[in-house]
Design an enzyme around this catalytic site. Sequence first.
Site, PDB file in Angstrom:
ATOM      1  N   LYS A 141      -0.720  -3.905  -3.590  1.00 31.44           N
ATOM      2  CA  LYS A 141      -2.002  -3.343  -3.160  1.00 31.44           C
ATOM      3  C   LYS A 141      -2.157  -1.990  -3.842  1.00 31.44           C
ATOM      4  O   LYS A 141      -1.498  -1.034  -3.475  1.00 31.44           O
ATOM      5  CB  LYS A 141      -2.016  -3.207  -1.646  1.00 31.44           C
ATOM      6  CG  LYS A 141      -3.073  -2.261  -1.088  1.00 31.44           C
ATOM      7  CD  LYS A 141      -4.464  -2.827  -1.201  1.00 31.44           C
ATOM      8  CE  LYS A 141      -5.453  -1.992  -0.399  1.00 31.44           C
ATOM      9  NZ  LYS A 141      -5.466  -0.574  -0.714  1.00 31.44           N
TER      10      LYS A 141
ATOM     11  N   GLN B 160      -9.249   3.345  -0.526  1.00 30.09           N
ATOM     12  CA  GLN B 160     -10.502   3.165   0.189  1.00 30.09           C
ATOM     13  C   GLN B 160     -10.938   4.463   0.888  1.00 30.09           C
ATOM     14  O   GLN B 160     -10.114   5.306   1.221  1.00 30.09           O
ATOM     15  CB  GLN B 160     -10.370   2.071   1.267  1.00 30.09           C
ATOM     16  CG  GLN B 160     -10.481   0.668   0.742  1.00 30.09           C
ATOM     17  CD  GLN B 160      -9.308   0.258  -0.113  1.00 30.09           C
ATOM     18  OE1 GLN B 160      -8.164   0.516   0.229  1.00 30.09           O
ATOM     19  NE2 GLN B 160      -9.578  -0.373  -1.241  1.00 30.09           N
TER      20      GLN B 160
ATOM     21  N   SER C 297       0.800  -1.214   0.000  1.00 29.55           N
ATOM     22  CA  SER C 297       0.000   0.000   0.000  1.00 29.55           C
ATOM     23  C   SER C 297       0.836   1.267   0.000  1.00 29.55           C
ATOM     24  O   SER C 297       1.525   1.563  -0.961  1.00 29.55           O
ATOM     25  CB  SER C 297      -0.948  -0.018   1.197  1.00 29.55           C
ATOM     26  OG  SER C 297      -2.258  -0.241   0.758  1.00 29.55           O
TER      27      SER C 297
END
Length: 518
Positions: A372, A376, A347
């Site tokens: 990733k 979100q 991420s």
Amino acid sequence: MKHAILYKTMFAKDRPFFASLYTGTKVVNVMENEKKEVEPTQENHSGYIKMRKFSFVMLMFFLVFATAGITTFALAFGDEKAVNVGVPERTEFKKLYDTYDELKKDYYKDIDQDKLVNGAINGMIESLDDPYSDYMTKEEAEKFHESISSSFQGIGAEIQEKDGNIVVVSPIKGSPAEKAGIKPNDIILAVDGKSIHGMSATDAVMLIRGKKGTDVTLTVQKAGSDEPTEIKITRDDIPLNTVNAEMMDNGIAKVQITSFSENTYKELQDALADMEKQGMKGLVIDLRQNPGGLLDQAIKISNLFVPEGKLILQVEDRNGKREKIAAEGGKKIDVPVSVLIDGGSASASEIFAAAVSQSANIPLVGEKSFGKGTVQTASDFNDGSNIKFTTAKWLTPNGDWIHTKGIKPDVEAKLPDYANLPYLNPDKELKKEMVSSEVKAAEEMLKAIGLDPGKVDGYFDENTENAVKKFQENNKLSADGILKGESTMDLMEKVREKILQNDTQVKKAVEVLQKEKK
């Protein structure tokens, strides 16, 4: 705990979730972790980023739930006029309402209305088939917000749901999970004997997390092994001190970033200032086992290394429209730099790694990262429950989407084989005449720390017993030649110390750095 890149959003709180979530901007997180904001309009990340929050999509989402809430109220209390007051009828929800009415009227026992509504929302989110989107009840949301604060209590590991399994993304450095041998890609099969197959990451976190001093037993299938192992872990405080710095030989500083939390940028600034005072001539940034964190922190930190005007990342919405985030001016690090990554780097850490690699020509060393590449948003409802769902993709400066693919290092480097040895259950006794895979792992550990267990074949023979006795004598333990309890724990700790002393990946990063200096 899943990791997620979280934007500031309406009703949201700041940060991913540890055990958890990890990767976001300020939305008030791993194994196992941010303040109320207003609706998602444009935001300036402390002078580094202006980004639209897809306000139309969020508005529509809010209207859907506002409509559902009013209509449900009318159905429950019989006020037909309420359905038509200020909100147009949503015919697409008729089937949902009819189902609710049928159950409420004819189900064979009393129904918990809140449970029905929560189940409907949860089913809607689960139908997205997205491991990074989730619905959390009030209790689960409280754990979520706690996990993205400055500290929490648990085992300290980030997890995600993948193909029905709960998979470890990364343990937090120094956490009980790391000390117990939990590693990326381990599959957690059960918690205290209860199977968690098919469970959401949020539900799994609720079982794994707990008060400091309490024990939890995980049934774990280690990566590359077919045999499950039971691991008992004592929960503890998990402080999120995210930056650790040390000066190595020849003026080379090593700075480890364990996650991208609320204060990581400031922590890094302080650490770098300290290293500069000590005469820093080169810098190794260690992102191994870093499951991510806040997007704004990744952008601010990237800005220290990426030249002004060069891209840090791109964010693409569902219509293919891209928002490009470029580095601005300010302080830049002007010594040679290399960056360490591995399979636990995910991420926000991948955003940083891609940014410095593609826009600053900084070499990446180690192993392929996790992969990733989505963003979100997390929002709270008035009752304290919460939804977290994917709103966009993030792309590297060159426009690559690394989701599920990861980032390959420029220079591959692996840790010694003994760094991947499985955890030994200290409650299980290993002694002479036994034959098992655990015995073989123990023999390999003994050999790694300089003792001679004889042939490493999984058979606990006299040579193995003598090696265990020698180890116990050296560490002032009862020299009975049996591995159990304190002897087992001390053996694993010695191996861990050996890995730190012989960190082949750090050595390679320094080697690459020295070539850059020339």
